[in-house]
Design a protein around this motif. Structure first.
Motif, short mmCIF file in Angstrom:
data_model
loop_
_atom_site.label_atom_id
_atom_site.label_comp_id
_atom_site.label_asym_id
_atom_site.label_seq_id
_atom_site.Cartn_x
_atom_site.Cartn_y
_atom_site.Cartn_z
N LEU A 26 0.83 -1.21 0.00
CA LEU A 26 0.00 0.00 0.00
C LEU A 26 0.87 1.26 0.00
CD1 LEU A 26 -2.75 -1.10 2.54
CD2 LEU A 26 -3.05 -0.75 0.09
N VAL A 27 1.98 1.20 0.73
CA VAL A 27 2.91 2.34 0.72
C VAL A 27 3.54 2.48 -0.66
CG1 VAL A 27 5.06 3.25 1.67
CG2 VAL A 27 3.37 2.21 3.19
N PHE A 28 3.95 1.35 -1.24
CA PHE A 28 4.57 1.38 -2.56
C PHE A 28 3.63 1.95 -3.62
CE2 PHE A 28 4.83 -0.84 -6.66
CZ PHE A 28 6.03 -0.31 -7.13
N VAL A 29 2.36 1.59 -3.54
CA VAL A 29 1.40 2.02 -4.56
C VAL A 29 1.18 3.53 -4.51
CG1 VAL A 29 -1.04 1.82 -5.28
CG2 VAL A 29 0.32 -0.21 -4.87
N PHE A 30 1.57 4.18 -3.42
CA PHE A 30 1.53 5.65 -3.40
C PHE A 30 2.39 6.22 -4.52
CE2 PHE A 30 3.04 9.72 -1.25
CZ PHE A 30 1.93 10.44 -1.65
N THR A 31 3.45 5.49 -4.92
CA THR A 31 4.26 5.95 -6.05
C THR A 31 3.43 5.96 -7.32
OG1 THR A 31 5.10 3.73 -6.59
CG2 THR A 31 6.35 5.01 -5.00
N ILE A 32 2.53 4.98 -7.47
CA ILE A 32 1.66 4.94 -8.65
C ILE A 32 0.71 6.12 -8.64
CG2 ILE A 32 -0.22 3.63 -9.73
CD1 ILE A 32 1.28 1.09 -9.06
N THR A 33 0.18 6.45 -7.45
CA THR A 33 -0.70 7.63 -7.33
C THR A 33 0.04 8.89 -7.75
OG1 THR A 33 -1.86 6.59 -5.48
CG2 THR A 33 -2.11 8.96 -5.73
N GLN A 34 1.26 9.04 -7.28
CA GLN A 34 2.04 10.23 -7.62
C GLN A 34 2.36 10.29 -9.11
OE1 GLN A 34 1.73 12.35 -5.20
NE2 GLN A 34 3.81 12.58 -4.44
N GLY A 203 -6.84 -0.69 -8.04
CA GLY A 203 -7.64 0.13 -7.14
C GLY A 203 -7.35 1.61 -7.32
N GLU A 204 -6.12 1.93 -7.76
CA GLU A 204 -5.77 3.32 -8.04
C GLU A 204 -6.65 3.90 -9.16
OE1 GLU A 204 -4.15 7.03 -8.91
OE2 GLU A 204 -4.21 5.85 -7.07
N SER A 205 -7.05 3.06 -10.12
CA SER A 205 -7.94 3.54 -11.17
C SER A 205 -9.31 3.90 -10.62
CB SER A 205 -8.07 2.49 -12.29
OG SER A 205 -8.73 1.32 -11.83
N ILE A 206 -9.71 3.21 -9.55
CA ILE A 206 -10.97 3.57 -8.89
C ILE A 206 -10.84 4.92 -8.20
CG2 ILE A 206 -12.70 2.84 -7.22
CD1 ILE A 206 -12.41 0.96 -9.62
N VAL A 207 -9.70 5.14 -7.55
CA VAL A 207 -9.44 6.43 -6.93
C VAL A 207 -9.47 7.54 -7.97
CG1 VAL A 207 -7.74 7.80 -5.66
CG2 VAL A 207 -8.10 5.40 -5.06
N VAL A 281 -1.26 4.90 -16.78
CA VAL A 281 -1.74 5.72 -17.89
C VAL A 281 -3.26 5.64 -18.00
CG1 VAL A 281 -1.62 6.06 -20.39
CG2 VAL A 281 0.45 5.50 -19.11
N THR A 282 -3.82 4.45 -17.81
CA THR A 282 -5.28 4.31 -17.83
C THR A 282 -5.93 5.14 -16.74
OG1 THR A 282 -5.10 2.05 -18.70
CG2 THR A 282 -7.20 2.67 -17.70
N SER A 283 -5.36 5.11 -15.54
CA SER A 283 -5.89 5.91 -14.43
C SER A 283 -5.86 7.39 -14.76
CB SER A 283 -5.09 5.64 -13.15
OG SER A 283 -5.17 4.29 -12.76
N ALA A 284 -4.77 7.83 -15.39
CA ALA A 284 -4.68 9.23 -15.80
C ALA A 284 -5.74 9.55 -16.84
CB ALA A 284 -3.29 9.52 -16.35
N GLY A 285 -5.94 8.63 -17.79
CA GLY A 285 -6.97 8.84 -18.81
C GLY A 285 -8.36 8.93 -18.21
N ILE A 286 -8.66 8.08 -17.24
CA ILE A 286 -9.95 8.15 -16.55
C ILE A 286 -10.10 9.48 -15.84
CG2 ILE A 286 -11.29 7.19 -14.64
CD1 ILE A 286 -10.20 4.43 -15.40
N GLN A 287 -9.05 9.89 -15.13
CA GLN A 287 -9.12 11.13 -14.38
C GLN A 287 -9.33 12.33 -15.29
OE1 GLN A 287 -6.16 11.26 -11.29
NE2 GLN A 287 -6.26 13.48 -11.09
N MET A 288 -8.73 12.30 -16.48
CA MET A 288 -8.85 13.43 -17.41
C MET A 288 -10.18 13.44 -18.17
SD MET A 288 -5.04 13.91 -19.09
CE MET A 288 -4.79 12.21 -19.57
N SER A 289 -10.87 12.31 -18.20
CA SER A 289 -12.07 12.22 -19.04
C SER A 289 -13.37 12.00 -18.28
CB SER A 289 -11.89 11.07 -20.05
OG SER A 289 -11.78 9.82 -19.38
N ILE A 290 -13.31 11.50 -17.06
CA ILE A 290 -14.51 11.06 -16.37
C ILE A 290 -15.52 12.18 -16.15
CG2 ILE A 290 -13.57 11.42 -14.04
CD1 ILE A 290 -15.78 8.47 -15.16
N GLY A 291 -15.05 13.40 -15.95
CA GLY A 291 -15.97 14.52 -15.72
C GLY A 291 -16.42 15.21 -16.99
#
Length: 382
Positions: A26-34, A203-207, A281-291
């Motif tokens: 969970l700590v490591f995945v913070f790097t994916i969030t960043q 789970g980061e893509s859900i965030v 990259v998918t998470s970034a794409g979701i974040q940029m398009s979902i709204g």
């Protein structure tokens, strides 16, 4: 038998992952969030290159900790304490990521050196005789990579890219420069640990869905778009955990112990690197398009949304090839098919691209699963 002892094999290594290791993940995945935030704020080829380079450097040592806890169970206070120091170092790495190329490179480099030192020290002090022999061969290359990362932290521009690129290159080729057969790979624990980081990353893509909806009015159309985004996360989960997760473990366990390290590196080190980049990259794409469901997307946003999934499937192609799993070509076709949905978001609207992406990805995965079932194979989920 206690829960802790149930996780250990006769020779002291781990059979199943511990809760402390999940905490570590969970700590490591913070790097994916960043890294997702880095790409979201400046979507470009340069940003993608920076994400891939930084994550590659970090991923190598995270994978090193998977090999570490596979051999050195965190079953004593001293081991757990040093593992917590490693977690702290990974957290500092993650904090330094957003400005690693502009001002926090020194902090990144120092934290990386600490990650590397703790890893080697735990291996030498807690590993078996074969593991100690193996890490003594691998340590000089890890140390060289850490020195290059630290040196790059003091530099800017192309010298920094050069140092960090060389560090990544040293990491990638080092398994071919030393005999890795002395590393003990317990397939059940090793595959479970890697599977845990994949599911936490998904789970980061859900965030990313929630982050992309900050301040947006909740409407029926928005709810439909959110449902599609959740379905996309499900497709990513199903593509890996429907069959490949268990088949990968069985394939690795079937390899003689002395020869197991090479497919482990190929399947779970090299192949999971682009897979996790695909999730980022998918998470970034979701974040940029979902709204922006009723709006057309920029080429960068549309490419991130479908291109990330395409990279995920491409990585699964490499994963199957490395572990000699059946039909890797079907994941290659799936990658091409989902990449073909990019023009929909640019020429039409965001939700249409998302719907097409979910449909194409799901059909590709289900078609592969039906063939698998006809061969008589099953999994925990099918």
């Amino acid at each position: 038998m206690t829960n802790e002892s149930a996780e250990l094999s006769v020779d002291g290594g781990q059979v199943r992952a511990s809760t402390l290791e999940l905490f570590f993940d969970l700590v490591f995945v913070f790097t994916i969030t960043q890294l997702t935030h880095v790409f979201t704020h400046h979507p470009s080829w340069q940003a993608l290159g920076q994400v891939a380079l930084v994550f590659g450097i970090i991923w190598w040592m995270y994978a090193g900790y998977v090999w570490l806890t596979n051999e050195v169970a965190p079953n004593s206070s001293s081991r757990r304490t040093w593992l917590l120091v490693g977690m702290f170092s990974f957290f500092v790495l993650a904090l330094a990521i957003p400005d690693a190329f502009h001002g926090t490179g020194i902090a990144f480099g120092i934290a990386y050196v600490l990650v590397t030192v703790v890893h080697a020290a735990l291996f030498v002090s807690g590993g078996g005789a074969s593991a100690r022999r193996a890490i003594k061969h691998m340590w000089p290359y890890n140390a060289l990579a850490a020195a290059l990362v630290l040196a790059g932290g003091f530099l800017h521009g192309w010298p920094q890219y050069l140092c960090w690129g060389l560090a990544f290159a040293v990491q990638v080729i080092s398994p071919y420069l030393v005999d890795t057969g002395d590393f003990v790979v317990r397939a059940s624990h090793f595959c479970e640990r890697n599977g845990l980081v994949v599911i936490v990353a998904i789970g980061e893509s859900i965030v990313a869905i929630g982050v992309g909806l900050a301040g947006v009015d909740i409407t029926p159309q928005l709810i439909v778009t959110v449902s599609l985004a959740l379905c996309l996360a499900y497709v990513l989960w199903w593509a890996y955990f429907g069959f490949d997760d268990e088949r990968g473990e069985h394939a690795l366990a079937a390899v003689p112990a002395r020869e197991r390290s090479r497919p482990a590196v190929l399947g779970y080190g090299y192949a999971l690197f682009p897979l996790l980049i695909g999730i980022i990259v998918t998470s970034a794409g979701i974040q940029m398009s979902i709204g922006h469901g009723n709006e057309s997307l920029s080429l960068a946003a549309a490419s991130a949304l479908s291109g990330g999934v395409a990279l995920y499937f491409l990585a699964q192609f490499f994963f199957r090839v490395a572990l000699k799993l059946p039909r890797p070509w079907m994941r290659l076709l799936a990658a091409v098919a989902v990449a073909a949905t990019i023009p929909i978001g640019v020429a039409w609207v965001s939700w249409a691209q998302l719907a097409a992406l979910v449909a194409v990805g799901y059909i590709a995965v289900i078609a592969d699963d039906l063939i698998t079932l006809r061969t008589g194979q099953h999994s925990s989920y099918v």
